[in-house]
Scaffold this motif. Structure first.
Motif, mmCIF file in Angstrom:
data_model
loop_
_atom_site.group_PDB
_atom_site.id
_atom_site.type_symbol
_atom_site.label_atom_id
_atom_site.label_comp_id
_atom_site.label_asym_id
_atom_site.label_seq_id
_atom_site.Cartn_x
_atom_site.Cartn_y
_atom_site.Cartn_z
ATOM 1 N N ASP A 115 32.168 45.801 42.644
ATOM 2 C CA ASP A 115 32.881 45.923 41.372
ATOM 3 C C ASP A 115 32.070 45.323 40.236
ATOM 4 O O ASP A 115 31.388 44.311 40.402
ATOM 5 N N SER A 116 32.175 45.939 39.066
ATOM 6 C CA SER A 116 31.641 45.352 37.848
ATOM 7 C C SER A 116 32.748 44.516 37.217
ATOM 8 O O SER A 116 33.902 44.951 37.156
ATOM 9 N N ILE A 117 32.418 43.308 36.784
ATOM 10 C CA ILE A 117 33.435 42.398 36.254
ATOM 11 C C ILE A 117 33.853 42.863 34.863
ATOM 12 O O ILE A 117 33.023 43.047 33.974
ATOM 13 N N ALA A 118 35.149 43.068 34.671
ATOM 14 C CA ALA A 118 35.664 43.677 33.445
ATOM 15 C C ALA A 118 35.708 42.715 32.265
ATOM 16 O O ALA A 118 35.661 43.146 31.111
ATOM 17 N N ALA A 119 35.820 41.421 32.541
ATOM 18 C CA ALA A 119 35.931 40.427 31.466
ATOM 19 C C ALA A 119 35.556 39.065 32.024
ATOM 20 O O ALA A 119 35.629 38.850 33.237
ATOM 21 N N ASP A 120 35.157 38.137 31.154
ATOM 22 C CA ASP A 120 34.855 36.785 31.607
ATOM 23 C C ASP A 120 36.112 36.181 32.235
ATOM 24 O O ASP A 120 37.188 36.212 31.627
ATOM 25 N N SER A 121 35.967 35.654 33.434
ATOM 26 C CA SER A 121 37.134 35.237 34.206
ATOM 27 C C SER A 121 36.845 33.972 34.999
ATOM 28 O O SER A 121 35.688 33.549 35.131
ATOM 29 N N ILE A 122 37.924 33.370 35.539
ATOM 30 C CA ILE A 122 37.819 32.177 36.369
ATOM 31 C C ILE A 122 38.459 32.472 37.727
ATOM 32 O O ILE A 122 39.598 32.937 37.796
ATOM 33 N N VAL A 123 37.712 32.195 38.797
ATOM 34 C CA VAL A 123 38.215 32.434 40.157
ATOM 35 C C VAL A 123 39.453 31.579 40.402
ATOM 36 O O VAL A 123 39.465 30.371 40.127
ATOM 37 N N LEU A 124 40.492 32.221 40.951
ATOM 38 C CA LEU A 124 41.774 31.532 41.144
ATOM 39 C C LEU A 124 41.946 30.958 42.541
ATOM 40 O O LEU A 124 42.499 29.874 42.725
ATOM 41 N N ASP A 125 41.532 31.704 43.540
ATOM 42 C CA ASP A 125 41.873 31.334 44.914
ATOM 43 C C ASP A 125 40.688 30.722 45.643
ATOM 44 O O ASP A 125 39.665 30.394 45.036
ATOM 45 N N GLY A 126 40.825 30.551 46.939
ATOM 46 C CA GLY A 126 39.779 29.916 47.722
ATOM 47 C C GLY A 126 38.688 30.859 48.183
ATOM 48 O O GLY A 126 37.868 30.484 49.028
ATOM 49 N N SER A 127 38.665 32.061 47.659
ATOM 50 C CA SER A 127 37.664 33.041 48.065
ATOM 51 C C SER A 127 36.273 32.637 47.593
ATOM 52 O O SER A 127 36.105 31.903 46.617
ATOM 53 N N VAL A 128 35.275 33.137 48.291
ATOM 54 C CA VAL A 128 33.882 32.950 47.909
ATOM 55 C C VAL A 128 33.295 34.318 47.595
ATOM 56 O O VAL A 128 33.457 35.269 48.365
ATOM 57 N N CYS A 129 32.658 34.429 46.436
ATOM 58 C CA CYS A 129 32.014 35.690 46.101
ATOM 59 C C CYS A 129 30.658 35.404 45.467
ATOM 60 O O CYS A 129 30.376 34.277 45.040
ATOM 61 N N TYR A 130 29.824 36.423 45.433
ATOM 62 C CA TYR A 130 28.497 36.303 44.849
ATOM 63 C C TYR A 130 28.357 37.343 43.734
ATOM 64 O O TYR A 130 28.751 38.505 43.906
ATOM 65 N N ALA A 131 27.805 36.903 42.610
ATOM 66 C CA ALA A 131 27.655 37.791 41.456
ATOM 67 C C ALA A 131 26.212 37.810 40.995
ATOM 68 O O ALA A 131 25.546 36.772 40.948
#
Length: 259
Positions: free
Chosen positions: A185-201
């Motif tokens: 996915d392309s990030i649609a807007a500047d955002s803050i991760v909410l949950d305990g997930s781990v992702c790489y950008a």
């Protein structure tokens, strides 16, 4: 920015949001977020439930307060600007010089006859070539702009609204929206991760960072618009920067001003 206790009822302003989203200042941004009470404190100030997302009836008010997720467009060259560009071609400049010389010589040698015809004919040919070239370039610009708009209109992002997932156009995102992102996915807007997930950008396009950046709620939770999620399970993030208040929007606005 002054310290604010968790759960503070102080009014949230654009300056406060901007202080959470300063370019190349992840640690400071995280400190400022913690001063607001973390993502929970920020969500309270926005009036958004992080579990159900923005309510449908809140959308218009949030959009009115924080603006739309749209970016400034680069100005399109007008026909006359393209015509001047075409006339600056070295071949046409040589032909214009030749036409001028031919016209002067023709008028001097045959002032009352047809000595001017050859020079004028070259000028007409140059004018026709320049206009055709400028017309083609202008048509291509219009087609490219229309293609960009069509492509943008077809884009979709998943958001939690009123407890359900909606698929909306990225330009319809508002501050406080809970976006749902996955790998690719392309990030649609500047955002803050909410949950305990781990992702790489991949942030190379914005920051020049060659390595994919690890994003987690407790270390670096900040996702930047227009960047690509390269690895992730389903991750939820709250939108904090849209349009010209996003890091990509600020860069694009500067590019438009300089052009």
């Amino acid at each position: 920015m002054e310290n604010r206790p968790a759960g503070s009822n102080a009014e949230l302003t654009q300056d406060i949001l901007d202080n959470l989203n300063v370019e190349q200042a992840r640690e400071t941004n995280k400190e400022n977020l913690d001063k607001l009470g973390g993502i929970e404190g920020l969500s309270k100030m926005l009036g958004v439930d992080i579990h159900t997302g923005v309510k449908h009836e809140q959308v218009d008010g949030l959009r009115e307060k924080w603006g739309q997720n749209v970016f400034p467009e680069s100005p399109m060259k007008g026909f006359f600007e393209l015509l001047l560009d075409a006339l600056s071609d070295s071949t046409l400049i040589i032909l214009i010089a030749a036409a001028t010389v031919s016209l002067i010589i023709g008028v001097v040698e045959d002032p009352s006859g047809t000595g001017w015809i050859e020079g004028v004919a070259i000028f007409i040919a140059v004018f026709l070539v320049a206009n055709i070239s400028a017309g083609n370039d202008y048509s291509k610009e219009l087609q490219f702009r229309a293609l960009e708009h069509t492509s943008a209109d077809d884009e979709r992002v998943s958001v939690y609204r009123s407890g359900a997932v909606d698929r909306i156009n990225p330009k319809d995102c508002v501050v406080g929206d809970i976006i749902v992102i996955q790998a690719g996915d392309s990030i649609a807007a500047d955002s803050i991760v909410l949950d305990g997930s781990v992702c790489y950008a991949s942030e190379a396009a914005l920051t020049g960072e060659p390595e994919d950046m690890k994003k987690t709620k407790d270390t670096d939770p900040f996702l930047l618009s227009s960047c690509l999620i390269t690895q992730a399970d389903e991750t939820r993030a709250m939108v904090i920067g849209i349009g010209t208040h996003s890091q990509w929007g600020k860069i694009k606005a500067n590019l438009v001003m300089e052009s």
